[in-house]
Design an enzyme around this catalytic site. Structure first.
Site, PDB file in Angstrom:
ATOM      1  N   ASP A  99     -10.637   2.191  -3.480  1.00 26.43           N
ATOM      2  CA  ASP A  99     -11.185   1.874  -2.153  1.00 26.43           C
ATOM      3  C   ASP A  99     -12.707   1.872  -2.176  1.00 26.43           C
ATOM      4  O   ASP A  99     -13.347   1.463  -1.218  1.00 26.43           O
ATOM      5  CB  ASP A  99     -10.701   2.905  -1.126  1.00 26.43           C
ATOM      6  CG  ASP A  99      -9.334   2.535  -0.574  1.00 26.43           C
ATOM      7  OD1 ASP A  99      -8.860   1.414  -0.849  1.00 26.43           O
ATOM      8  OD2 ASP A  99      -8.734   3.368   0.130  1.00 26.43           O
ATOM      9  N   ASP A 145       0.836  -1.208   0.000  1.00 29.91           N
ATOM     10  CA  ASP A 145       0.000   0.000   0.000  1.00 29.91           C
ATOM     11  C   ASP A 145       0.872   1.260   0.000  1.00 29.91           C
ATOM     12  O   ASP A 145       2.078   1.209   0.291  1.00 29.91           O
ATOM     13  CB  ASP A 145      -0.903  -0.045   1.252  1.00 29.91           C
ATOM     14  CG  ASP A 145      -2.228   0.668   1.055  1.00 29.91           C
ATOM     15  OD1 ASP A 145      -2.353   1.455   0.095  1.00 29.91           O
ATOM     16  OD2 ASP A 145      -3.137   0.442   1.880  1.00 29.91           O
TER      17      ASP A 145
HETATM   18  C1  DGJ Z   1      -5.866   1.751   1.814  1.00 29.50           C
HETATM   19  C2  DGJ Z   1      -6.222   0.532   1.008  1.00 29.50           C
HETATM   20  O1  DGJ Z   1      -6.663   0.888  -0.261  1.00 29.50           O
HETATM   21  C3  DGJ Z   1      -7.266  -0.269   1.785  1.00 29.50           C
HETATM   22  O2  DGJ Z   1      -7.695  -1.363   1.022  1.00 29.50           O
HETATM   23  C4  DGJ Z   1      -6.672  -0.703   3.092  1.00 29.50           C
HETATM   24  O3  DGJ Z   1      -5.600  -1.579   2.845  1.00 29.50           O
HETATM   25  C5  DGJ Z   1      -6.197   0.505   3.888  1.00 29.50           C
HETATM   26  N1  DGJ Z   1      -5.334   1.341   3.090  1.00 29.50           N
HETATM   27  C6  DGJ Z   1      -5.463   0.066   5.131  1.00 29.50           C
HETATM   28  O4  DGJ Z   1      -4.914   1.122   5.802  1.00 29.50           O
END
Ligand code: DGJ
Length: 750
Positions: A561, A491
């Site tokens: 997301d 991430d």
């Molecule tokens: C952002 C990601 O896109 C989410 O899927 C998740 O992993 C969160 N970060 C966790 O902090």
């Protein structure tokens, strides 16, 4: 620990075979009355031909890019333009393959630099061309008087006709030069009226397809964020408008017409400029973003640009994206040319957020295994003092309160349930509230004495620093060595601010824009080498880091997301203009959805996600027995047709753009033996039924049998019919209401 390798020295093209379909001809064209002789270089692949040549001034000039020409067709030699007016020098009106800023260039330069003595004039002339095997050619250019050399690299994929272009800029002067602008390539299109398509977005709203007529001036799509960005993606497509009537509507056709497209393989700040010059030439320039750029190139050094891929289709935007999908599978992805279909994953994020512990994860894993999930992924919250997003990033030890016996008991349990195990990391970031930051406050991007802007309470580690690079490579290697981990979700949850690097001399600090990304790629390459079975997802708060650069090192991406199944229909459609569904992870999450508060059935959510690489992200502790049964049935159905969905040829039959009331996609396996269709009625009005579904891409003479995954057809629809019937007669779906979905597959019988 890691050595900075020359990661992009040659375009990342792995051609498995030398086919006669491709040839590189160097033709010495007959001398014209103006030039004594001129060189023309031609590359052919699939249905396209690309040609460039040297004009009488010695400049490298584009000659042709479009549909494939006959093998014996000659391409007229390059001739520079004459001065049209005293305001337009011939240097600016003559299109160039890689225009340097100097000699009165007013169009977008590919290269601009400042010499140590203050001279800023650079005029590149052809030196020589060197075919590299039978698949590529390198062209050497040099300034008319100074020791600046530019090597342009070209290679073409015989199967798709997609070209890989990049440049290497070398300083053989006795003093340093400052490169202020460096493109990977410039593309020139034939004079015509065009529509530009490009992708923009924002966090939780990525992948919007924009279309506009190309007008005089320049359209800039870019990221200044140090990373690829959610806001624009480094991809473009340019469709030739039907007819030459200026009043004709400029609508790019999905399945017809000529389209030129390109994608930049770079995960740092980038820029693509689409220019319509005063003489109606259309040029596209792309590479490092010149904003705040300044790469000091010392004597003997060279700067490698990213690769800019470009292709041509005469089957509209649909044809262009199908070529790109095949190319990404065959040449870009780490497991190319035959990447494994993605395992169906379960991810805990939306169910637990940071509240992960052994018992809770085991409970979810047991439920995930019961519906046929292949991979269990624990998301954020397992490390350091990570209770929320205020602390812990940078401290990559297992939190002893949440996992008193380490990760092993959970991983063993996941394996015993028949799944493999994946883990979330965010290696490039640090919370100020962390042991790492307390120990190394100088490791973050910052300008000393200035505020350090936080986003999500975190700062960006300066990966350009060798010690930071080694720390990240080291902890990841240890994590993967000590634990049986099959998958990392990598991430990256903010963009850069205050991009200072004060450990190097002032005039070298802006190299951070290049070295950071090179080190990121080097870490990923090294990890994959040391741990060849580990797969990696590129995530950046959703789709903030999706590009052909990162995809050379990662197996899949997290497009957004926003997991709302209706929003996802249009985001997924936008995504597929540039990227293959193979890498497009799509989770089924809870209803009502946390973002839009929209309620949808589990079947609708499943079918929306089954258009890509399926995952489950719902809180399984809240599911009913019926939910488990539905998911189990649909995951089994997905497994049986997954290869066609993610590796087949995609047809966007009814668009989901702009919140469309109805939409449908179809993917046809490469051998045309199977097609999988998804259809969505999002809001029917005034009793209107679903539009007639006329399929595409089938073999008209073959017989195909219909099998429903979900839904039913009108009475009288045959159980089996020819490809011609499914494509021409078409079938009527019994689909009406709000957020209804259907899916079926056709399988060739004979
Ligand atoms: C952002 C990601 O896109 C989410 O899927 C998740 O992993 C969160 N970060 C966790 O902090």
């Amino acid at each position: 620990m890691l050595r900075y390798g020359d990661m992009t020295k040659s375009p990342k093209m792995r051609f498995s075979s030398i086919l006669c379909a491709w040839c590189l001809l160097i033709l010495l064209a007959a001398a014209s009355s103006i030039a004594q002789s001129a060189q023309v270089f031609r590359l052919d692949g699939n249905n396209s031909t690309y040609a460039f040549g040297v004009n009488e001034r010695g400049e490298l000039q584009p000659l042709y890019w479009g549909g494939r020409l006959g093998p014996h067709d000659s391409i007229p030699a390059a001739h520079s333009s004459r001065e049209m007016a005293s305001f337009d020098s011939p240097y600016t009106t003559t299109p160039q393959e890689y225009a340097s800023w100097g000699a009165g260039l007013f169009t977008e330069p590919a290269l601009k630099l400042t010499f140590a003595d203050g001279n800023r004039d650079l005029v590149l002339h052809f030196v020589r061309a060197t075919p590299n095997g039978s698949q590529a050619i390198e062209v050497l250019l040099k300034d008319i008087s100074r020791e600046i050399y530019v090597t342009l690299r070209y290679s073409i994929d015989p199967d798709s006709g997609i070209l890989a272009r990049s440049a290497s800029i070398e300083n053989r002067e006795k003093q340093s030069v400052l490169i202020e602008q460096a493109a990977a390539a410039q593309w020139t299109l034939p004079p015509a009226r065009y529509t530009l398509s490009y992708l923009t977005g924002r966090w939780a709203g990525e992948w919007t397809l924009n279309q506009e007529q190309i007008q005089g001036g320049a359209r800039v799509i870019e990221s200044r964020r140090g990373t690829t960005g959610h806001q624009a993606n480094p991809w473009f497509a340019i469709s030739r408008d039907a007819g030459q009537n200026p009043a004709a509507p400029a609508i790019a056709d999905e399945e017809h017409g000529e389209v030129w497209f390109g994608a930049l393989a770079w995960s740092g700040s980038w820029r693509i400029t689409v220019e319509h010059t005063q003489l109606d030439a259309v040029r596209v320039t792309g590479g490092f973003n010149p904003f705040d750029f300044g790469y000091k190139l010392k004597p003997g050094e060279h700067l490698e640009t990213p690769v800019f891929y470009g292709g041509y289709s005469d089957h509209g935007l649909g044809g262009a994206s199908r070529l790109l999908h095949r190319f990404e599978i065959a040449h870009i992805l780490p497991q190319a040319p035959d990447p494994k279909p993605r395992p169906v994953i379960y991810n805990s994020w939306e169910a637990t957020e940071f509240k992960v512990d052994e018992a809770g994860q085991v409970a979810l894993a047991e439920k995930a295994a019961s519906i046929g999930v292949d991979r269990f992924v624990m998301d954020d919250g397992w490390f350091g003092q990570r209770q929320n997003d205020h602390a812990g990033l940078g401290d990559w030890y297992v939190n002893p309160d949440k996992f008193p016996h380490g990760l092993k008991p959970l991983i063993d349990k996941v394996h015993a349930l028949g799944m493999d195990f994946g883990l979330w990391v965010e290696p490039e970031m640090v919370n100020p509230d962390s042991d790492l930051y307390r120990k190394h406050p100088d490791w973050v991007l910052n300008f000393p004495g200035r505020p350090r802007s936080e986003s999500r309470n975190q700062l960006v580690l300066n990966l350009a620093r060798p010690d930071v690079r080694d720390y990240i490579a080291g902890f990841l290697d240890k994590l993967l060595t000590e634990n049986d981990i099959a998958f990392l979700k990598w991430d990256y949850n903010r963009n850069w601010s205050e991009p200072g690097w004060d450990q190097v001399p002032v005039d070298e600090q802006k190299r951070v824009y290049v070295e950071f990304i090179r080190n990121l790629y080097a870490i990923l390459a090294d990890l994959r080498k040391r741990h060849p079975k580990v797969e990696i997802e590129s995530c950046s708060g959703g789709g903030g880091r999706v590009d052909l650069g990162i995809l050379g090192y990662t197996d899949e991406v997290w497009p957004s997301d926003n997991t709302d199944p209706f929003d996802r229909l249009s985001m997924q459609e936008g995504f597929t203009y540039a990227y293959t569904p193979q890498i497009m992870m799509a989770w089924v999450t809870d209803s009502p959805h946390w973002y839009n508060h929209r309620s949808t059935s589990l079947t609708y959510r499943m079918l929306s996600s089954m258009q890509g690489s399926l995952g489950i992200g719902a809180n399984l502790n809240h599911w009913t027995a019926e939910d488990f049964a539905t998911a189990k049935r649909l995951i089994a159905a997905y497994h049986s047709v997954q290869r066609t969905i993610v590796r087949g040829d995609l047809y966007r039959i009814i668009t989901s753009r702009d919140g469309s009331q109805m939409s449908a996609t179809e993917t046809v396996s490469n051998d045309k033996n199977q097609a999988v269709v998804f259809a969505f009625a999002n809001a029917t009005t005034e009793g209107r039924g679903f539009p007639l579904l006329q399929l595409q891409g089938l073999n008209p003479d073959a017989e195909y049998k219909l099998t429903w995954i979900e839904g039913k057809s009108w009475p009288g629809t045959p159980e089996s019919a020819s490809g011609a019937w499914w494509m021409r007669h078409g079938l009527q779906l019994d689909l009406r209401g709000d957020f209804q979905a259907a899916s079926f597959h056709l399988d060739r019988q004979r």
